[in-house]
Design a protein around this motif. Sequence first.
Motif, PDB file in Angstrom:
ATOM      1  N   ARG A  41      28.249  49.009  48.905  1.00  0.00           N
ATOM      2  CA  ARG A  41      29.284  48.235  49.907  1.00  0.00           C
ATOM      3  C   ARG A  41      30.813  48.909  49.758  1.00  0.00           C
ATOM      4  N   SER A  42      31.377  49.477  50.069  1.00  0.00           N
ATOM      5  CA  SER A  42      32.864  49.524  50.159  1.00  0.00           C
ATOM      6  C   SER A  42      33.280  48.053  50.114  1.00  0.00           C
ATOM      7  N   PHE A  43      33.960  47.641  49.315  1.00  0.00           N
ATOM      8  CA  PHE A  43      35.531  47.151  50.236  1.00  0.00           C
ATOM      9  C   PHE A  43      36.372  47.261  49.558  1.00  0.00           C
ATOM     10  N   HIS A  44      37.725  46.741  50.448  1.00  0.00           N
ATOM     11  CA  HIS A  44      39.201  47.062  49.764  1.00  0.00           C
ATOM     12  C   HIS A  44      39.382  45.538  49.477  1.00  0.00           C
ATOM     13  N   VAL A  45      39.586  45.827  48.029  1.00  0.00           N
ATOM     14  CA  VAL A  45      41.032  44.172  47.533  1.00  0.00           C
ATOM     15  C   VAL A  45      42.571  45.000  46.922  1.00  0.00           C
ATOM     16  N   GLU A  46      43.204  44.555  47.825  1.00  0.00           N
ATOM     17  CA  GLU A  46      44.580  44.391  47.221  1.00  0.00           C
ATOM     18  C   GLU A  46      45.316  45.900  47.251  1.00  0.00           C
ATOM     19  N   GLY A  47      44.530  46.375  48.301  1.00  0.00           N
ATOM     20  CA  GLY A  47      44.426  48.281  47.742  1.00  0.00           C
ATOM     21  C   GLY A  47      43.924  49.058  47.021  1.00  0.00           C
ATOM     22  N   ASN A  48      43.215  48.271  46.304  1.00  0.00           N
ATOM     23  CA  ASN A  48      41.926  48.910  45.104  1.00  0.00           C
ATOM     24  C   ASN A  48      40.160  48.680  45.996  1.00  0.00           C
ATOM     25  N   GLU A  49      40.436  50.211  46.436  1.00  0.00           N
ATOM     26  CA  GLU A  49      38.251  50.421  46.412  1.00  0.00           C
ATOM     27  C   GLU A  49      37.656  50.246  45.455  1.00  0.00           C
ATOM     28  N   VAL A  61      55.579  37.150  38.759  1.00  0.00           N
ATOM     29  CA  VAL A  61      53.679  36.967  38.547  1.00  0.00           C
ATOM     30  C   VAL A  61      53.549  38.225  37.262  1.00  0.00           C
ATOM     31  N   THR A  62      53.701  36.754  36.193  1.00  0.00           N
ATOM     32  CA  THR A  62      53.032  37.945  35.500  1.00  0.00           C
ATOM     33  C   THR A  62      51.679  39.055  35.784  1.00  0.00           C
ATOM     34  N   ARG A  63      52.119  39.874  34.428  1.00  0.00           N
ATOM     35  CA  ARG A  63      50.306  40.459  34.786  1.00  0.00           C
ATOM     36  C   ARG A  63      49.258  40.197  34.398  1.00  0.00           C
ATOM     37  N   GLU A  64      48.696  38.855  33.830  1.00  0.00           N
ATOM     38  CA  GLU A  64      47.856  38.300  33.590  1.00  0.00           C
ATOM     39  C   GLU A  64      47.305  37.745  34.811  1.00  0.00           C
ATOM     40  N   GLU A 112      46.218  39.797  37.773  1.00  0.00           N
ATOM     41  CA  GLU A 112      44.747  40.089  37.068  1.00  0.00           C
ATOM     42  C   GLU A 112      44.047  39.166  37.430  1.00  0.00           C
ATOM     43  N   GLU A 113      43.957  38.001  37.502  1.00  0.00           N
ATOM     44  CA  GLU A 113      43.519  36.886  37.509  1.00  0.00           C
ATOM     45  C   GLU A 113      43.035  36.901  39.208  1.00  0.00           C
ATOM     46  N   GLY A 114      44.446  36.440  40.023  1.00  0.00           N
ATOM     47  CA  GLY A 114      44.354  36.923  41.527  1.00  0.00           C
ATOM     48  C   GLY A 114      43.234  37.787  42.061  1.00  0.00           C
ATOM     49  N   LEU A 115      43.466  39.230  41.393  1.00  0.00           N
ATOM     50  CA  LEU A 115      42.587  40.559  41.680  1.00  0.00           C
ATOM     51  C   LEU A 115      40.845  40.067  41.531  1.00  0.00           C
ATOM     52  N   VAL A 116      41.201  39.568  40.119  1.00  0.00           N
ATOM     53  CA  VAL A 116      39.185  38.969  39.924  1.00  0.00           C
ATOM     54  C   VAL A 116      38.747  38.100  41.260  1.00  0.00           C
ATOM     55  N   ARG A 117      39.698  37.351  40.975  1.00  0.00           N
ATOM     56  CA  ARG A 117      39.644  35.676  42.156  1.00  0.00           C
ATOM     57  C   ARG A 117      38.740  36.883  43.071  1.00  0.00           C
ATOM     58  N   GLU A 118      40.055  37.373  44.201  1.00  0.00           N
ATOM     59  CA  GLU A 118      39.366  38.123  45.308  1.00  0.00           C
ATOM     60  C   GLU A 118      38.322  39.693  45.233  1.00  0.00           C
ATOM     61  N   ILE A 119      38.169  40.217  44.523  1.00  0.00           N
ATOM     62  CA  ILE A 119      36.742  40.055  43.770  1.00  0.00           C
ATOM     63  C   ILE A 119      36.219  38.882  43.963  1.00  0.00           C
ATOM     64  N   LEU A 131      40.148  48.583  36.452  1.00  0.00           N
ATOM     65  CA  LEU A 131      39.714  47.908  37.081  1.00  0.00           C
ATOM     66  C   LEU A 131      38.882  47.500  36.694  1.00  0.00           C
ATOM     67  N   GLN A 132      37.765  48.153  35.801  1.00  0.00           N
ATOM     68  CA  GLN A 132      36.466  47.320  35.587  1.00  0.00           C
ATOM     69  C   GLN A 132      37.021  46.735  33.847  1.00  0.00           C
ATOM     70  N   ASN A 133      37.679  47.139  33.171  1.00  0.00           N
ATOM     71  CA  ASN A 133      38.457  46.969  31.501  1.00  0.00           C
ATOM     72  C   ASN A 133      39.243  45.818  32.021  1.00  0.00           C
ATOM     73  N   VAL A 134      39.644  45.052  33.493  1.00  0.00           N
ATOM     74  CA  VAL A 134      40.696  43.711  34.098  1.00  0.00           C
ATOM     75  C   VAL A 134      38.560  42.982  34.249  1.00  0.00           C
ATOM     76  N   LEU A 135      38.519  43.593  34.733  1.00  0.00           N
ATOM     77  CA  LEU A 135      36.576  42.581  35.384  1.00  0.00           C
ATOM     78  C   LEU A 135      35.906  42.236  33.878  1.00  0.00           C
ATOM     79  N   VAL A 136      35.940  42.905  32.285  1.00  0.00           N
ATOM     80  CA  VAL A 136      35.333  42.988  31.446  1.00  0.00           C
ATOM     81  C   VAL A 136      36.233  41.248  30.914  1.00  0.00           C
TER      82      VAL A 136
END
Length: 130
Positions: free
Chosen positions: A115-123, A44-47, A50-57, A86-91
């Motif tokens: 609203r507060s959400f937890h995505v992969e351990g990130n608030e 699992v590369t960094r890219e 990050e894409e998986g995290l964005v898809r969860e968001i 995380l903001q930089n990843v979303l950008v």
Amino acid sequence: MQVVLNSGDTVKLTKEDVLVERKGRDDFALLEGSHFLTLLDTNVTRELKEEGLVREIIRAVQTYRKELNLPVDLRVDLFIQAHTWLQNVLVEHDELMQRNLILNNVHFEGKPDMRSFHVEGNEIKMFIKS
């Protein structure tokens, strides 16, 4: 087939005595069918992470929109509060966000009643303005 051991002894082997097993290298998965062999890199590369995290968001935003009973085709403004990285990843993945969510803009600022959400351990705090 005959095999000569280090001791000098000879051993006769048949097909039934031999087991051939294919195995992928570490961090690879190997799948074999009757007419194919597939080797999959499971690193699992960094890219990819990050894409998986964005898809969860994206999924969290879609759930939030549904809870607000917003029409599917309604353009909204999304306000997000999250760690700077995380903001930089979303950008970086803005095109993926735009393609999957119907957004006017994404704003990285706070709003009352987020609203507060937890995505992969990130608030992540979100607010949708229609």
